[in-house]
Design an enzyme around this catalytic site. Structure first.
Site, PDB file in Angstrom:
ATOM      1  N   PHE A   3       0.819  -1.210   0.000  1.00 43.80           N
ATOM      2  CA  PHE A   3       0.000   0.000   0.000  1.00 43.80           C
ATOM      3  C   PHE A   3       0.857   1.266   0.000  1.00 43.80           C
ATOM      4  O   PHE A   3       0.692   2.154  -0.841  1.00 43.80           O
ATOM      5  CB  PHE A   3      -0.927  -0.051   1.223  1.00 43.80           C
ATOM      6  CG  PHE A   3      -1.629   1.229   1.553  1.00 43.80           C
ATOM      7  CD1 PHE A   3      -2.397   1.888   0.600  1.00 43.80           C
ATOM      8  CD2 PHE A   3      -1.542   1.782   2.822  1.00 43.80           C
ATOM      9  CE1 PHE A   3      -3.057   3.078   0.905  1.00 43.80           C
ATOM     10  CE2 PHE A   3      -2.201   2.954   3.139  1.00 43.80           C
ATOM     11  CZ  PHE A   3      -2.961   3.608   2.178  1.00 43.80           C
TER      12      PHE A   3
ATOM     13  N   ALA B  37       9.191  -3.530   3.810  1.00 40.97           N
ATOM     14  CA  ALA B  37       8.647  -4.884   3.720  1.00 40.97           C
ATOM     15  C   ALA B  37       8.608  -5.506   5.106  1.00 40.97           C
ATOM     16  O   ALA B  37       9.443  -5.221   5.960  1.00 40.97           O
ATOM     17  CB  ALA B  37       9.501  -5.735   2.789  1.00 40.97           C
TER      18      ALA B  37
ATOM     19  N   ARG C 149       5.964  -8.254   7.906  1.00 40.73           N
ATOM     20  CA  ARG C 149       4.735  -9.003   8.158  1.00 40.73           C
ATOM     21  C   ARG C 149       3.841  -8.194   9.071  1.00 40.73           C
ATOM     22  O   ARG C 149       4.266  -7.735  10.131  1.00 40.73           O
ATOM     23  CB  ARG C 149       5.066 -10.344   8.800  1.00 40.73           C
ATOM     24  CG  ARG C 149       3.866 -11.239   8.979  1.00 40.73           C
ATOM     25  CD  ARG C 149       4.284 -12.666   9.308  1.00 40.73           C
ATOM     26  NE  ARG C 149       3.162 -13.572   9.100  1.00 40.73           N
ATOM     27  CZ  ARG C 149       3.279 -14.851   8.808  1.00 40.73           C
ATOM     28  NH1 ARG C 149       4.480 -15.378   8.653  1.00 40.73           N
ATOM     29  NH2 ARG C 149       2.222 -15.616   8.646  1.00 40.73           N
ATOM     30  N   ALA C 150       2.577  -7.993   8.648  1.00 40.31           N
ATOM     31  CA  ALA C 150       1.641  -7.208   9.450  1.00 40.31           C
ATOM     32  C   ALA C 150       0.578  -8.060  10.121  1.00 40.31           C
ATOM     33  O   ALA C 150      -0.029  -7.625  11.105  1.00 40.31           O
ATOM     34  CB  ALA C 150       0.967  -6.153   8.573  1.00 40.31           C
TER      35      ALA C 150
ATOM     36  N   SER D  63       6.340   1.645  13.303  1.00 36.09           N
ATOM     37  CA  SER D  63       4.906   1.792  13.592  1.00 36.09           C
ATOM     38  C   SER D  63       4.704   2.568  14.882  1.00 36.09           C
ATOM     39  O   SER D  63       5.487   2.429  15.837  1.00 36.09           O
ATOM     40  CB  SER D  63       4.252   0.413  13.725  1.00 36.09           C
ATOM     41  OG  SER D  63       2.965   0.506  14.290  1.00 36.09           O
TER      42      SER D  63
ATOM     43  N   TYR E 123       3.118  -7.603  16.789  1.00 38.63           N
ATOM     44  CA  TYR E 123       3.639  -6.860  15.634  1.00 38.63           C
ATOM     45  C   TYR E 123       4.482  -5.673  16.098  1.00 38.63           C
ATOM     46  O   TYR E 123       5.601  -5.461  15.614  1.00 38.63           O
ATOM     47  CB  TYR E 123       2.478  -6.381  14.763  1.00 38.63           C
ATOM     48  CG  TYR E 123       2.870  -5.400  13.685  1.00 38.63           C
ATOM     49  CD1 TYR E 123       3.496  -5.830  12.523  1.00 38.63           C
ATOM     50  CD2 TYR E 123       2.600  -4.034  13.826  1.00 38.63           C
ATOM     51  CE1 TYR E 123       3.867  -4.929  11.529  1.00 38.63           C
ATOM     52  CE2 TYR E 123       2.963  -3.125  12.834  1.00 38.63           C
ATOM     53  CZ  TYR E 123       3.586  -3.580  11.696  1.00 38.63           C
ATOM     54  OH  TYR E 123       3.942  -2.681  10.713  1.00 38.63           O
TER      55      TYR E 123
ATOM     56  N   GLY F 200     -24.713   3.748   3.870  1.00 36.57           N
ATOM     57  CA  GLY F 200     -25.784   4.639   4.294  1.00 36.57           C
ATOM     58  C   GLY F 200     -26.455   4.235   5.581  1.00 36.57           C
ATOM     59  O   GLY F 200     -27.364   4.926   6.051  1.00 36.57           O
TER      60      GLY F 200
END
Length: 322
Positions: free
Chosen positions: A12, A73, A75-76, A117, A142, A191
């Site tokens: 991403f 790069a 691992r999440a 992070s 993580y 909605g």
């Protein structure tokens, strides 16, 4: 012309950084991949298929002549069927990072930019905003693996000439963002009334465009060397206001129900979504003054503009798909 090696280029943030670098820098960009790269990537950039980053790949050719490495790069997530999550995270996020850094030092790389992070600081802020002086308090496996990677990199670079830059972003958002932001976009587009009317929190986030701009600055700015940065848009926002901005981009007025916080916590606990409650209902704020004062960085887009744009692009993409 300097040479950059980027890992995580198909992710991403990585793919957005590639696009940004093509338009705004004079770097020769190389890409390291775990598997055979897609044809369009291989045609545009010099790519190196080094295999599984966690299995001691041969970085020699990819790093030859490289001035800067941007490493994102990792691992999440760990699948439910996989055991010993911390071990898996450490292998991908800590050990593989340190291995790459060692090879980078051997090849004479000048700067190593590591994308960490905000989870290293904690899951939420009870009172004052996190800044670079706050002690680490990683809240999940993580985040622990990212913090251990930071500490290992600092110890390694302290005894060598390679400069280290560590960046801890909070939630990164855009129309195609993964995870909880994508779920929020989907919910807003339906909605249906959303249960955030009573939420009184404050969240720091960073627009994808702002993050890639800041990463590219950290690649070259002399004063970024050997520094830690907590980066954000600089404007904090509540979950209700966030949803309203998304709704404006979608051309919709979002109806929000007021549900007492204890009931929200109970509902999240009953369905095993405590982390989702923390991210949507509690506060997590970041003081990113250092990035602005030390590097003179100005975020290219505002939070309001980026959120409205995310809502607009999400709806437009849905319209094209249908």
């Amino acid at each position: 012309m300097k040479t950059l090696l980027l890992t995580g280029a198909t992710g991403f943030v990585g793919s957005a950084l590639l696009t940004h670098l093509c338009a705004h820098t004079q770097y020769e960009v190389r890409v390291a991949t775990r598997s055979e790269p897609a044809a369009d990537l291989a045609q545009t950039f010099k790519t190196f298929n080094v295999g599984d980053f966690s299995s001691s790949p041969d970085w020699g050719e990819a790093l030859a002549g490289v001035d800067c490495v941007v490493h994102m790069a990792g691992r999440a997530h760990v699948m439910a069927r996989e055991k010993d999550a911390l071990s898996l995270f450490r292998r991908a996020n800590t050990d593989a990072t340190l291995e790459l850094a060692r090879h980078a030092i051997e090849k004479g790389v000048q700067r190593f930019v590591f994308i960490s992070s905000i989870g290293v600081n904690g899951a939420y802020t009870p009172s004052t905003a996190f800044d670079e002086t706050c002690p680490a308090n990683p809240h999940a496996d993580y985040a622990i693996s990212k913090f251990e990677a930071e500490e290992s990199l600092k110890a390694l670079c302290d005894s060598h000439a390679m400069e280290l830059v560590i960046i801890r972003p909070p939630l990164v958002y855009a129309a195609h963002a993964p995870g909880n932001f994508q779920r929020l976009l989907k919910l807003a587009s339906t909605g249906v009334p959303l249960p955030f009317g009573g939420v009184r929190n404050s969240r720091s986030m960073v627009a994808l465009e702002n993050l890639v701009d800041f990463i590219s600055l950290c690649m070259v700015h002399p004063r970024a060397a050997n520094e830690l940065f907590l980066v954000s848009d600089g404007i904090d926002i509540s979950t209700p206001d966030l949803v309203r901005c998304i709704g404006r981009g979608m051309g919709r007025r979002i109806v929000m129900l007021t549900i007492p916080d204890p009931m929200m916590r109970l509902m999240a606990s009953c369905i095993g979504k405590q982390n989702l409650y923390t991210q949507l209902c509690r506060s997590l704020t970041v003081n990113s003054t250092k990035a602005r004062q030390l590097l003179g960085w100005i975020p290219p887009v505002t939070t309001e503009h980026a959120l409205v744009q995310a809502g607009r692009e999400y709806i437009n993409a849905r319209s094209i798909q249908s």
